[in-house]
Structure formats: structure tokens, C-alpha cells
Scaffold this active site. Structure first.
Site, short mmCIF file in Angstrom:
data_model
loop_
_atom_site.label_atom_id
_atom_site.label_comp_id
_atom_site.label_asym_id
_atom_site.label_seq_id
_atom_site.Cartn_x
_atom_site.Cartn_y
_atom_site.Cartn_z
N PRO A 63 -7.66 -0.65 -7.75
CA PRO A 63 -6.49 0.23 -7.87
C PRO A 63 -6.29 1.20 -6.73
CG PRO A 63 -8.24 0.96 -9.31
CD PRO A 63 -8.73 -0.29 -8.66
N CYS A 64 -5.98 0.67 -5.60
CA CYS A 64 -5.76 1.56 -4.46
C CYS A 64 -4.50 2.38 -4.67
CB CYS A 64 -5.67 0.75 -3.17
SG CYS A 64 -4.56 -0.64 -3.26
N HIS A 65 -3.66 1.96 -5.59
CA HIS A 65 -2.43 2.72 -5.81
C HIS A 65 -2.69 3.98 -6.62
CE1 HIS A 65 -2.93 0.06 -9.28
NE2 HIS A 65 -2.32 0.97 -9.97
#
Length: 173
Positions: free
Chosen positions: A138-140
Site C-alpha cells: 500500500p504505497c498509496h
DNA sequence: CATCAAAAACTCC
DNA sequence: GGAGTTTTTGATG
């Protein structure tokens, strides 16, 4: 499929993602029509034998389910094994990313701190951009220190949507 | 050596 | 105070 990754498309509401698997797990994933600058040669490009074909399709089911869950605004139950190639530093960052539970966010600074290098914020940002498996890792969910969105490989609008779907309230932009 | 999806400090209104 | 700019910082190609 020869001496490269298995490359399987994942059709979603957002477009067609491309998942690539090495023989060890999910190695990369691309956004529908984003930067073609992905390199695969950093991973061991061994031939994936036909014998592992059904293993890969099993992973793929998992990946697809996870991806769709997230895109639908729900937590991914299970993730496929990951085979993300990167430096120690990047691995550390990505590992930290996956610890961020669904619907939560962390700042670049917090991650830098979590991996024991409080001042490496800038590098953390770079490592995020280098993340080969967006969304699943989950880089977002990584945002600026004051709740502001910063950048995103898949485009800021997408990042915003993803976060909103997870119920994250964003600071006014 | 230049760059990068940061952050804090430092300007100037 | 607040908005914009500069400076520091660490890993990467």
C-alpha cells in the site's frame, strides 16, 4: 512464456493491471497505462518452469482477489507471496508499508523512523516510487507529514480515490 | 554526480 | 501568522 516472468492481466474497474510473477511469487504489478520504465532484469530472471504454472495461477487468483477487494474499498484478506526485488533499504520500506493496516495512513517521516533512519525521509519517498507492486503493497497509504497527498506513481487522482475508498479522510488539498 | 512521491528551517510579506 | 523558497538529507541510477 519463456525466460521471463509470467505476465497476467487483471481487468478492473480502473483498467487493466499487469501482474508479473517470478517463480517465487508476485514480483511486479503495473498500472493500466503508466510508465513503461519498469525493469525486470533486477530480479532473477530464471525460467519459470511449466511445472509451476498452476502455482502461479493460484497466486494470480489471490492477487486478483486482493486487488479487487482493495479497489472495492475493502481490506485484502490474503496476499500472494511477494518476490519484490530491491535493495535492503527498499525491502525494509516495503515491509513497513505492508504493516500499515487498512484505512490508515503513515507519513514518510514515520516510515523513516520505523526503519530506524528518521532522517531518510527523502529516501523513503524514493523507495515508494520504486515499489514494484503498487496497491497490494500500500504505497498509496503514505502521505505527507501533515496529511497532505504528495506524489503517486499511478497519478495523484488515483491515490486520492484509493484513500477515500478506504475511508481515509484527507486534509483539504 | 543529479535526482527523488520529504521535511524542517528560513525568508518575506 | 501564512505562503513561498531554500537547505538538508539518504538512497538510487
Amino acid at each position: 512464456m519463456k525466460n521471463n516472468f509470467f505476465e497476467l492481466p487483471i481487468p478492473t474497474r480502473e483498467g487493466e493491471f499487469i501482474a508479473r510473477y517470478s517463480k517465487k511469487g508476485l514480483a511486479e504489478m503495473d498500472f493500466p497505462a503508466t510508465r513503461p520504465t519498469r525493469r525486470v532484469d533486477r530480479t532473477s530472471l530464471r525460467e519459470v518452469s511449466a511445472a509451476s504454472a498452476d502455482l502461479v495461477s493460484r497466486w494470480h487468483r489471490t492477487t486478483e482477489a486482493a486487488l479487487k477487494n482493495i479497489l472495492a474499498g475493502r481490506a485484502a484478506k490474503t496476499l500472494p507471496p511477494l518476490d519484490t526485488a530491491g535493495t535492503e533499504f527498499q525491502q525494509a520500506v516495503w515491509r513497513e508499508l505492508r504493516k500499515i493496516s487498512f484505512g490508515k495512513t503513515k507519513s514518510y517521516g514515520e516510515i523513516a523512523q520505523a526503519i530506524g533512519k528518521p532522517k531518510a525521509v527523502r529516501a523513503v519517498g524514493a523507495a515508494n516510487g520504486a515499489n514494484p507492486v503498487p496497491i497490494v503493497v500500500p504505497c498509496h497509504r503514505v502521505i505527507g507529514s501533515s496529511g497532505k497527498l504528495t506524489g503517486y506513481g499511478g497519478g495523484l487522482p488515483l491515490k486520492k480515490r484509493l484513500l477515500q475508498m478506504e475511508g481515509v479522510l484527507l486534509a483539504v488539498i
